[in-house]
Enzyme design. Structure first.
Site, PDB file in Angstrom:
ATOM      1  N   HIS A  72     -19.821   2.578 -10.630  1.00  0.00           N
ATOM      2  CA  HIS A  72     -19.686   1.241 -10.976  1.00  0.00           C
ATOM      3  C   HIS A  72     -21.013   0.423 -10.532  1.00  0.00           C
ATOM      4  CE1 HIS A  72     -15.086   0.379 -11.420  1.00  0.00           C
ATOM      5  NE2 HIS A  72     -15.637   1.519 -12.507  1.00  0.00           N
ATOM      6  N   TYR A 202     -11.955  -8.900 -11.436  1.00  0.00           N
ATOM      7  CA  TYR A 202     -11.386  -9.961 -10.322  1.00  0.00           C
ATOM      8  C   TYR A 202     -10.925 -10.944 -11.169  1.00  0.00           C
ATOM      9  CZ  TYR A 202     -12.375  -6.517  -6.757  1.00  0.00           C
ATOM     10  OH  TYR A 202     -12.687  -5.531  -5.906  1.00  0.00           O
ATOM     11  N   PRO A 294      -6.186  -6.474   0.364  1.00  0.00           N
ATOM     12  CA  PRO A 294      -6.879  -5.112  -0.379  1.00  0.00           C
ATOM     13  C   PRO A 294      -8.110  -5.845  -1.226  1.00  0.00           C
ATOM     14  CG  PRO A 294      -4.473  -5.940  -1.156  1.00  0.00           C
ATOM     15  CD  PRO A 294      -4.725  -6.623   0.236  1.00  0.00           C
ATOM     16  N   LYS A 298     -11.893  -2.860   0.879  1.00  0.00           N
ATOM     17  CA  LYS A 298     -12.450  -2.360   2.308  1.00  0.00           C
ATOM     18  C   LYS A 298     -11.655  -1.505   2.955  1.00  0.00           C
ATOM     19  CE  LYS A 298     -16.335  -4.089   1.238  1.00  0.00           C
ATOM     20  NZ  LYS A 298     -17.224  -3.182   0.692  1.00  0.00           N
ATOM     21  N   TYR A 386     -19.901  -6.009  -1.057  1.00  0.00           N
ATOM     22  CA  TYR A 386     -19.220  -5.178  -1.866  1.00  0.00           C
ATOM     23  C   TYR A 386     -19.539  -3.928  -1.905  1.00  0.00           C
ATOM     24  CZ  TYR A 386     -16.082  -4.186  -5.937  1.00  0.00           C
ATOM     25  OH  TYR A 386     -14.981  -3.716  -6.713  1.00  0.00           O
TER      26      TYR A 386
HETATM   27  C1  PHB Z   1      -7.566  -0.429  -6.568  1.00  0.00           C
HETATM   28  O1  PHB Z   1      -8.198   0.207  -7.449  1.00  0.00           O
HETATM   29  O2  PHB Z   1      -6.451  -0.189  -6.193  1.00  0.00           O
HETATM   30  C2  PHB Z   1      -8.294  -1.579  -6.305  1.00  0.00           C
HETATM   31  C3  PHB Z   1      -9.583  -1.757  -6.546  1.00  0.00           C
HETATM   32  C4  PHB Z   1     -10.373  -2.805  -6.126  1.00  0.00           C
HETATM   33  C5  PHB Z   1      -9.787  -3.824  -5.335  1.00  0.00           C
HETATM   34  C6  PHB Z   1      -8.607  -3.531  -4.926  1.00  0.00           C
HETATM   35  C7  PHB Z   1      -7.813  -2.530  -5.078  1.00  0.00           C
HETATM   36  O3  PHB Z   1     -10.485  -4.814  -4.767  1.00  0.00           O
END
Ligand code: PHB
Ligand code: APR
Length: 397
Positions: A72, A202, A294, A298, A386
């Site tokens: 990504h 997000y 989550p 991280k 990130y």
């Molecule tokens: C996930 O793929 O479960 C996931 C991805 C990004 C995040 C949190 C969880 O910020």
């Protein structure tokens, strides 16, 4: 039984540590409370920093993530049902993250451990640790009804948040910092093509947070913020898809492919750090020492950096006969932990609806989002965190 390093817990921390130590010729045995199948059944996040991918390679398990992981270069913020891409790679001088599930990381590490013929004792009951304040620590546990004992030079507590290692440290020797968030994440795994394969989405919406992630080009992982007291049974698949769609932008909502869930669960959100991370001959690593909410994914990446610091320190101890590395482990690990704690807390605060902050807090959140999507400096700060801060503390001081 005797080994050099007794590792408690066969999650990503324990398995990665075992592999790195083995590569350096240091003997280790892993003791795990659950069965291997149970460990592999847990669904967790799936975004790897480059540091983590590099470490998997160093541990000899880099092939599948390189072949099957999805690189990504950006993330998508959705705010007021409008999409705002953040060019993570452009803002960080070329860095990327890789979408690859924690379950797959765990499986790769388990396979490598089995191929190397290393011992993992699964389904160990009543695990207890002793004498780590002296020079001859011991681990006791029960397997097949029989009481067993493992003597070692060091114990690595890689046994997660609810493990026995942190709980075995005398109360006065440890300080715990904690923040519990007033909501949960309802997560759904489904065999449908991800709505976004090039970036994690997000979404901050007036209905609450939503997240679109992926496990592969045919498997999606999606979340919505929900009340912490909700039960999974209250969320039919239809209700979930409907709610997620309403939190996205109209084009994405329209394009999203839905289907039956293959896993559905509600997880609480918590920030937690225990200090220090070393007590005599006991070291804590990963979730045993800290938890992040989550948002930002991280958790696994922090587990990986802890393990890198710890394996380096143990290699120095055994090969160079110096304890400088193990003496500095806790300081070094905690420096990076707190930076990731800050970032995870910040991104969580920015993206969720807080039940108690409809006034000032809500307005400040909106101002911060406006600033973030309109300022290159603010976007770069997000991007830099990130992709993951460097391992070398001197570089992040
Ligand atoms: C996930 O793929 O479960 C996931 C991805 C990004 C995040 C949190 C969880 O910020
Ligand atoms: N004895 C032996 N093993 C134990 C004990 C015990 N008393 N208690 C817990 N365990 C095992 C658990 O069953 C689990 O398999 O320790 C392991 C800890 O694994 P994780 O919880 O996955 O923690 P860690 O390896 O540090 O991985 C961190 O997991 O929770 C995510 O976000 C987190 O991605 C991060 C990663």
């Amino acid at each position: 039984m005797r080994t050099q390093v007794a590792i408690i817990g066969a999650g990503p921390s324990g398995l990665l540590l075992g592999q790195l130590l083995h590569k350096a010729g240091i003997a280790n045995i892993i003791i795990e409370r659950q069965s291997a199948d149970y460990v592999l059944g847990r669904i967790r996040a799936g975004i790897l920093e480059q540091i983590t991918v590099d470490l998997l390679k160093e541990a000899g398990v880099g092939a599948r993530v390189a072949a099957e992981g999805t690189v990504h270069h950006s993330i998508e913020l959705v705010y007021r049902n409008t999409r705002h891409p953040i060019d993570v790679t452009g803002l960080t001088g070329g860095k990327v993250v890789t979408a690859y599930g924690q379950t797959e990381v765990t499986k790769d590490l388990m396979d490598a451990r089995a191929a190397a013929g290393l011992t993992t004792l699964y389904s160990a009951a009543d695990v207890s640790i002793h004498d780590f304040d002296g020079s001859s620590p011991v681990v006791r546990f029960r397997q097949d009804g029989e009481l067993k004992e493992l003597a070692c030079d060091f114990i690595a507590g890689c046994d997660g948040f609810h493990g026995v290692c942190r709980a075995s440290v005398p109360e006065g020797a440890i300080t715990e910092y904690e923040k519990v968030y007033p909501f949960g994440w309802l997560g759904v795994l489904a065999d449908v093509p991800p709505v976004s394969t090039h970036a994690i989405v997000y979404a901050n919406s007036e209905r609450g947070f939503g997240l679109c992630s992926m496990r592969s080009l045919t498997r999606s992982r999606y979340y919505v913020q929900c009340p912490i007291e909700d039960k999974v049974e209250q969320w039919s698949d239809d209700r979930f898809w409907d709610e997620l769609r309403r939190r996205l932008d109209p084009e994405m909502a329209e394009r999203m492919v839905t289907g039956p869930s293959i896993e559905k669960s509600i997880a609480p959100l918590r920030s937690f750090v225990a200090e220090p991370m070393r007590f005599g001959r006991l070291f804590l690593a990963g979730d045993a020492a800290h938890i992040v909410p989550p948002t930002g994914a991280k958790g696994l990446n922090l587990a990986a950096s802890d393990v890198k610091y710890l394996s380096n320190a143990l290699v120095e101890y055994y090969h160079e006969r110096t304890s400088a590395g193990i003496d500095d482990y806790s300081r070094k690990a905690l420096a990076r932990v707190w930076r990731a704690e800050r970032f995870s807390w910040w991104l969580t605060s920015l993206m969720h609806r807080f039940p108690d902050t409809q006034g000032f807090g809500q307005k400040v959140q909106e101002a911060e989002l406006e600033y973030l999507v309109n300022s290159e400096a603010a976007s770069r700060s997000l991007a830099e965190n990130y992709v993951g801060l460097p391992l070398d503390f001197a570089q992040i001081r």
